[in-house]
Design a protein around this motif. Structure first.
Motif, short mmCIF file in Angstrom:
data_model
loop_
_atom_site.label_atom_id
_atom_site.label_comp_id
_atom_site.label_asym_id
_atom_site.label_seq_id
_atom_site.Cartn_x
_atom_site.Cartn_y
_atom_site.Cartn_z
N ASN A 150 0.84 -1.18 0.00
CA ASN A 150 0.00 0.00 0.00
C ASN A 150 0.88 1.24 0.00
OD1 ASN A 150 -2.27 1.64 0.17
ND2 ASN A 150 -2.33 1.57 2.40
N GLY A 151 0.94 1.91 -1.17
CA GLY A 151 1.86 3.02 -1.35
C GLY A 151 3.02 2.57 -2.22
N ALA A 152 2.70 1.97 -3.37
CA ALA A 152 3.70 1.27 -4.17
C ALA A 152 4.53 2.17 -5.08
CB ALA A 152 3.01 0.20 -5.02
N ALA A 153 4.20 3.46 -5.17
CA ALA A 153 4.88 4.31 -6.14
C ALA A 153 5.93 5.23 -5.52
CB ALA A 153 3.88 5.16 -6.90
N VAL A 174 -0.73 -0.94 -4.65
CA VAL A 174 -1.81 0.05 -4.56
C VAL A 174 -1.22 1.43 -4.79
CG1 VAL A 174 -3.65 1.03 -3.13
CG2 VAL A 174 -3.04 -1.41 -2.90
N THR A 175 -1.79 2.16 -5.75
CA THR A 175 -1.24 3.47 -6.09
C THR A 175 -2.35 4.31 -6.73
OG1 THR A 175 0.60 4.59 -7.21
CG2 THR A 175 -0.43 2.75 -8.38
N SER A 176 -1.98 5.50 -7.19
CA SER A 176 -2.96 6.39 -7.85
C SER A 176 -2.92 6.17 -9.35
CB SER A 176 -2.65 7.85 -7.52
OG SER A 176 -1.37 8.20 -8.01
N THR A 177 -3.90 6.76 -10.03
CA THR A 177 -4.06 6.55 -11.47
C THR A 177 -2.79 6.84 -12.25
OG1 THR A 177 -6.39 7.20 -11.26
CG2 THR A 177 -5.46 7.17 -13.47
N LYS A 178 -2.13 7.94 -11.96
CA LYS A 178 -0.98 8.36 -12.76
C LYS A 178 0.21 7.43 -12.64
CE LYS A 178 0.93 11.45 -9.20
NZ LYS A 178 1.38 12.82 -8.90
N ASN A 179 0.23 6.58 -11.59
CA ASN A 179 1.37 5.71 -11.36
C ASN A 179 1.10 4.24 -11.64
OD1 ASN A 179 3.01 7.87 -10.46
ND2 ASN A 179 2.09 7.75 -8.42
N HIS A 190 -0.44 -7.45 -9.93
CA HIS A 190 -1.73 -6.77 -9.93
C HIS A 190 -1.50 -5.34 -9.44
CE1 HIS A 190 -3.18 -10.91 -10.06
NE2 HIS A 190 -2.48 -11.13 -8.97
N VAL A 191 -2.19 -4.39 -10.03
CA VAL A 191 -2.09 -3.00 -9.59
C VAL A 191 -3.50 -2.47 -9.36
CG1 VAL A 191 -1.24 -0.69 -10.09
CG2 VAL A 191 0.00 -2.69 -10.97
N ILE A 192 -3.73 -1.92 -8.18
CA ILE A 192 -5.03 -1.36 -7.81
C ILE A 192 -4.92 0.16 -7.77
CG2 ILE A 192 -6.78 -1.20 -5.99
CD1 ILE A 192 -6.00 -4.04 -5.16
N ASP A 193 -5.77 0.80 -8.53
CA ASP A 193 -5.87 2.27 -8.53
C ASP A 193 -6.84 2.65 -7.41
OD1 ASP A 193 -6.44 4.94 -8.93
OD2 ASP A 193 -6.78 4.75 -11.08
N TYR A 194 -6.29 3.20 -6.32
CA TYR A 194 -7.14 3.47 -5.16
C TYR A 194 -8.19 4.55 -5.41
CZ TYR A 194 -4.12 7.54 -4.09
OH TYR A 194 -3.43 8.72 -4.13
N THR A 195 -8.03 5.32 -6.50
CA THR A 195 -9.06 6.32 -6.81
C THR A 195 -10.29 5.68 -7.46
OG1 THR A 195 -8.27 6.84 -9.05
CG2 THR A 195 -7.22 8.01 -7.20
N LYS A 196 -10.14 4.43 -7.89
CA LYS A 196 -11.25 3.74 -8.56
C LYS A 196 -11.72 2.49 -7.81
CE LYS A 196 -9.63 5.22 -13.13
NZ LYS A 196 -9.13 4.77 -14.45
N ASP A 197 -10.82 1.83 -7.11
CA ASP A 197 -11.15 0.57 -6.44
C ASP A 197 -10.67 0.60 -5.00
OD1 ASP A 197 -12.22 -0.90 -8.79
OD2 ASP A 197 -10.17 -0.65 -9.52
N ASP A 198 -11.44 -0.04 -4.12
CA ASP A 198 -11.11 -0.14 -2.70
C ASP A 198 -10.54 -1.53 -2.43
OD1 ASP A 198 -10.95 -0.28 0.04
OD2 ASP A 198 -12.98 0.48 0.40
N ALA A 213 1.59 3.75 2.99
CA ALA A 213 0.68 4.90 2.95
C ALA A 213 0.03 5.17 4.30
CB ALA A 213 -0.39 4.68 1.89
N GLY A 214 -0.33 4.10 5.03
CA GLY A 214 -0.93 4.27 6.35
C GLY A 214 -2.22 5.04 6.34
N ASN A 215 -3.08 4.78 5.36
CA ASN A 215 -4.27 5.61 5.19
C ASN A 215 -5.58 4.88 5.42
OD1 ASN A 215 -4.05 3.98 2.96
ND2 ASN A 215 -4.14 5.63 1.45
#
Length: 320
Positions: A150-153, A174-179, A190-198, A213-215
């Motif tokens: 969690n916080g892969a970028a 787990v990262t954001s769309t741009k990364n 596997h890559v999870i875009d946290y802005t789209k998927d939980d 990330a600790g979020n």
């Protein structure tokens, strides 16, 4: 020599580039002419003076004005008891005061990976050792384990993805769309875009969560952890002004007292064997540093401000 110092705690503007006395080599030490360094959260906390940093670094002002931990450069001189290095060797490692032209170091210095630049090598020590020790020693990673990062970028995250793959795990980042594409290019299965998927509600469970990330709350993490999984706390949001991320770490440790999962927070330790392991991984093509931007040493304030945004992709490097 030129060195970055800070005589008070505060935001990046407290950093000054000044003339300083060149360090001398001890009989068991190595004097390195630094070509590059990199910035880490550790420098941010030491610079801003979070209470946890002040316990060892000075309550009202820094005991040691120097700053910086990672370095890559060339050996200029070795002590009489040093046998593993010689003048002219290209090296990398960790030592306080590395935002400078020279550093004198005893233990955490080894040959630099031959297939990367000084700037790339300087990005490695703190972040990659944190990833290696967190996954191997505290996460007890095994081949075939399902691992979520969690916080892969970020600095640690980019190394964690690659090291986890090198150790045989099935890796989810787990990262954001741009990364997303960048994390996938590092080898994540596997890559999870946290802005789209939980990721805490996708029904999957993991043997290890490596949390930078600790979020998320513990109840969310627990949903995706197997009963005997390992949960390694690597980072957290800055939190309150006194304890910073430590406040969240303490809270997590408290609420997980009765958990069946093993919850660990640790502080990485520099050592030569792990630096050599990382060098071999890099030379074998299993790990490659991700450097987002390189600043000249004179722009250290800008580099630290960039780090302070919390949105750096990979590492931020200082060229010296």
């Amino acid at each position: 020599m030129k060195a970055v110092v800070h005589y008070s705690y505060g935001l990046p503007d407290v950093l000054k580039l000044e003339e300083a006395e060149k360090p001398t080599v001890t009989e068991d030490g190595v004097l390195v002419r630094i070509h590059a360094s990199s910035v880490n959260p550790a420098e941010w906390y030491g610079m801003t003076g979070l209470m946890i940093a002040r316990f060892s670094g000075g309550l009202f002002k820094p005991k040691d004005a120097r700053i910086g931990g990672d370095f890559a450069g060339v050996v200029e001189e070795v002590g009489s008891k040093v046998a593993h290095l010689k003048p002219g060797d290209e090296v990398y490692g960790g030592r306080n005061g590395a935002f400078a032209e020279y550093v004198s170091v005893i233990n955490a210095v080894v040959r630099k990976p031959a297939n990367i630049s000084f700037e790339e090598a300087a990005a490695v020590p703190t972040a990659a050792i944190t990833a290696l020790q967190g996954l191997r020693d505290h996460g007890k990673i095994k081949p075939g384990d399902k691992v979520l990062i969690n916080g892969a970028a970020g600095g640690v995250g980019t190394f964690a993805v690659q090291i986890a793959k090198a150790l045989g795990a099935e890796v989810t980042g787990v990262t954001s769309t741009k990364n997303v594409d960048m994390v996938r290019s590092l080898g994540a299965d596997h890559v999870i875009d946290y802005t789209k998927d939980d990721f805490t509600r996708n029904g999957k469970q993991y043997d290890l969560i490596f949390d930078i990330a600790g979020n998320r709350d513990w109840k969310e993490y627990k949903r995706v952890l197997k009963p005997n999984a390992n949960f390694v706390i690597v980072g957290a949001p800055k939190g309150n002004k006194v304890l910073g991320p430590l406040a969240r770490i303490i809270q997590l440790k408290f609420v997980t007292i009765a958990a069946s999962q093993k919850v660990v927070f640790f502080i990485a330790q520099f050592n030569r064997p792990d630096l050599d392991i990382l060098r071999e991984m890099i030379e074998n093509g299993k790990v490659k540093p991700v450097v987002e931007k390189v600043y000249p040493l004179a722009q250290v304030v800008d580099a630290m401000k960039h780090l302070g945004t919390g949105h750096a992709k990979g590492k931020i490097v200082l060229k010296i």
